[in-house]
Design an enzyme around this catalytic site. Sequence first.
Site, mmCIF file in Angstrom:
data_model
loop_
_atom_site.group_PDB
_atom_site.id
_atom_site.type_symbol
_atom_site.label_atom_id
_atom_site.label_comp_id
_atom_site.label_asym_id
_atom_site.label_seq_id
_atom_site.Cartn_x
_atom_site.Cartn_y
_atom_site.Cartn_z
ATOM 1 N N GLU A 178 0.847 -1.201 0.000
ATOM 2 C CA GLU A 178 0.000 0.000 0.000
ATOM 3 C C GLU A 178 0.881 1.249 0.000
ATOM 4 O O GLU A 178 0.978 1.987 0.981
ATOM 5 C CB GLU A 178 -0.960 -0.046 1.182
ATOM 6 N N HIS A 381 -16.641 -10.908 7.577
ATOM 7 C CA HIS A 381 -15.349 -10.235 7.646
ATOM 8 C C HIS A 381 -14.458 -10.900 8.686
ATOM 9 O O HIS A 381 -14.904 -11.180 9.794
ATOM 10 C CB HIS A 381 -15.555 -8.755 8.007
ATOM 11 N N GLU A 383 -10.870 -9.896 10.016
ATOM 12 C CA GLU A 383 -9.608 -9.146 10.128
ATOM 13 C C GLU A 383 -8.708 -9.958 11.062
ATOM 14 O O GLU A 383 -9.061 -10.196 12.212
ATOM 15 C CB GLU A 383 -9.853 -7.750 10.701
ATOM 16 N N HIS A 451 -7.783 -8.601 1.839
ATOM 17 C CA HIS A 451 -7.087 -7.309 1.948
ATOM 18 C C HIS A 451 -5.719 -7.517 2.597
ATOM 19 O O HIS A 451 -5.537 -8.464 3.353
ATOM 20 C CB HIS A 451 -7.929 -6.303 2.733
ATOM 21 N N GLU A 476 -9.597 3.453 0.696
ATOM 22 C CA GLU A 476 -9.471 3.812 2.115
ATOM 23 C C GLU A 476 -8.433 4.923 2.331
ATOM 24 O O GLU A 476 -8.563 5.721 3.256
ATOM 25 C CB GLU A 476 -9.126 2.575 2.945
#
Length: 677
Positions: A178, A381, A383, A451, A476
Amino acid sequence: MQKRLRAWGMGLALAVAAAPAAAQQDTMSVRSPDGRNVIGIEPRDGRLFYRVSRDGQPVMLPSRLGFEFRGGDTLGALRVTGAARDSADETWTQPWGEVAHVRDHHNELRVHVAEAGGQARAFDLVLRAFDDGVAFRYELGERFGAFEMMEELTEFALADNARAWWIPGNQPEPDRQEILYSSSPVSRLDTVHTPLTLQYTNGTQVVIHEANLVDYAGMYLARTQNRVLRSTLARWADGVAVRGTAPFVTPWRTIQVADRPEDLAPSLLTLKLNPPSRIANTSWITPMKYNGVWWGMHINTETWGSGPTHGARTENVKRYMDFAAANGLGGTLVEGWNLGWDVDWFNTMQATFSFTQPYPDFDLPGLAAYARARGMTLIGHHETATKIENYERQLDSAMALYERVGVRAVKTGYVGDKTEHGHAHQSQYMVRHHRRVIETAARHGIMVNVHEPIKDTGERRTWPNMLSREGSRGMEYNAWGGEGGNPPEHETILFFTRMLAGPMDFTPGIFDLLIQRPTGTPRRPEDARPRTTLAKQLALYVVLYSPLQMAADLPENYADQPAFQFIRDVAVDWDTTVVLNGRIGDHVIVARKEKGQDEWFVGAITDEEARSFDVPLSFLPAGRRYVAEIYADGPGADWRDNPLPVTISRQDVDAGSTLRIEMAPGGGQAIRIRPAD
Ligand code: NOJ
Ligand code: CA
């Protein structure tokens, strides 16, 4: 599929030594079906090199091959002991994709190599030449035994001081994708990620990447000399790169080659180098648009953790689901539904996520049923914060829970640089982990969107439930990223770099581009926000391919917005893709035909400069009449201070028409082309 096999005798090494240079070239190389790309090997002084050319022009100069194992053990003097040729021409239909059919047409040269003395280890170097590039891999023979590889010594000796588009890779900290792209001559690179896109001065476009990364470490490229890049591998915590037991096959090293940037996409080379689907019935794998309890957390109007503005409250989620159902979206993502968000979850060591226990104000079975009753799915989700053991311990029960309540897709996340035990983000440990997640999800009938992933090396061919992933700076960063968010040129670079690896969950579709936060705090010019016009947000659905496309903004920001109709209409699965015009870092114009429909979508985006193009619609079938529904930058639109104006118009068109596409600074245009009534 046609197959042709011709084995060469053991006397090859001798024959080569005696042959004149031109004949050597012939016997030790393989040519693409169109005759333009050639990859060959060159043994020299007991070492082995490969080289690549296109139309007789060098692309890679002789580049060294080899390995280093623990204890400084490199390969001894090598000799070629034989070779075999093969070829294939095979076309398959994808369950979903940017194109419906992929043709794998290549010629292969398999070279048998052995150490002349010492341990007498033997391996095959398999070289393939396609019309869109070349690839090679090592197949280690049994004598390599149980090994610990410290480095793969494969080099890429570029024939030109090409201009590279890159992000830094494999730094001690952080180990991330990123990062904003830079461009510079290759002679200025340090260590970079792949895909690495290179523009040669003669115009040739070259992309170095890898395919079929299954049980190996992710490869970075480190510059060793002027224009020589060398593979460097992500590591286990103890410094080893790859552990294995021979026989053992490495990933493919791929070198995609094209004449123009437009010909780089769609990039299908990695798919041709992955095994066919392991999922027999893929009917449950469905590309879709989705929305979700997500952007609110990034702009601080909702929270992942418990409290009065907890996003994953049952009633709040129903609001998102009602909006999704009313607008034909296939799913609603819910982040912050599970226990574990009330600690410093960004910190890998502190994270304590449960993947089965919901917050008390979130009704998992009820909401999964609520979605199903509306013909859609709740998207779960996970994470992990890269605390892998914690996740793997719960993996099967977490996926089984989703299967039981009818959740058909999961978004996973790997915030953090290294695992809790210090293994690198793209290490062999993590490569194995990601495969395990994909396979476990497949067993439970669940689609996956990752992600902070490992790079895409074409897994989707073998595991089509591996739908999409992030792996670059997505939307984001426009909520909280430094530098005010992604610059206007960002997506025009992504298209020719990150996107050549595979689909990206970029999460487009922000309409409240000025992010009018309800706190009433005046925005400062340097605050992050999407640095695009609204029409460009629409165009991103066509330009940045993903079988999962999010309508990322809050439902209330789509209310009374005529431009939202484009997001309702746009397809997510395609028969064909045509890049009409593009320059890396400047602009892209793409046309895609919807899967099984007589409908086309065109997406055009520009960087910070206003640009205009005349685009012939010759990709349409001749003799049919269509209507183009055009979403263009409105009068005075500019990403800086006036991003919202969109002009929606209609025009009768056919294959002979030319559309004038005018884009504002940071702007774009989105077009739906449907049959005339
Ligand atoms: C980073 C992901 O990219 C983002 O989409 C997600 O909301 C957060 N991690 C929390 O998991
Ligand atoms: Ca991310």
